[in-house]
Write an enzyme that holds these catalytic residues in place. Structure first.
Site, short mmCIF file in Angstrom:
data_model
loop_
_atom_site.label_atom_id
_atom_site.label_comp_id
_atom_site.label_asym_id
_atom_site.label_seq_id
_atom_site.Cartn_x
_atom_site.Cartn_y
_atom_site.Cartn_z
N TYR A 1 26.36 65.32 32.07
CA TYR A 1 24.93 65.40 32.33
C TYR A 1 24.45 66.85 32.22
CZ TYR A 1 25.50 67.18 37.16
OH TYR A 1 25.79 67.94 38.27
N CYS A 2 23.12 67.00 32.12
CA CYS A 2 22.49 68.32 32.10
C CYS A 2 21.17 68.22 32.86
CB CYS A 2 22.31 68.81 30.66
SG CYS A 2 21.23 67.78 29.65
N LEU A 3 20.14 68.88 32.40
CA LEU A 3 18.84 68.81 33.07
C LEU A 3 18.02 67.62 32.58
CD1 LEU A 3 16.79 70.10 35.04
CD2 LEU A 3 15.94 71.43 33.10
#
Length: 106
Positions: free
Chosen positions: A69-71
């Site tokens: 995941y990231c932002l």
């Protein structure tokens, strides 16, 4: 599968549950170190996208399940592509932490 299912974003909340239920899985946050320090999903490991090639050192088994995941989901998509090119076989793009409804750890 419905006609517009391809437009649906990954559900990070369901993805984190799946990660927790998968033996040996790693919840991988590919945001920058300062973003990670400001708040991340408990139990996640930080490996910034700019350093994704070092995954080979941190996770030498290409069959390690990686839940990424990231932002917003953009960097995690790029990370998934790079990890796939490196030979990793069990990859899941969870999208962005913006949609996370659980606890945040600092």
């Amino acid at each position: 599968m419905g006609l517009f299912d391809f437009m649906r974003s990954p559900d990070i909340n369901e993805g984190v549950k799946a990660c927790a239920a998968t033996p040996g899985a790693v919840l991988l946050d590919v945001r920058d170190r300062d973003e990670y320090a400001a708040g991340h999903i408990p139990g996640s490991v930080n490996l910034p996208l700019s350093e994704i090639r070092s995954a080979e050192d941190r996770f030498p088994d290409v069959d390690t399940p990686l839940f990424v995941y990231c932002l917003s989901g953009a960097r995690s998509s790029r990370a998934i592509a790079a990890l796939g090119e490196m030979g990793y076989t069990k990859l899941a793009n969870l999208g962005g932490i913006r949609a996370w409804r659980g606890e945040i750890e600092k």
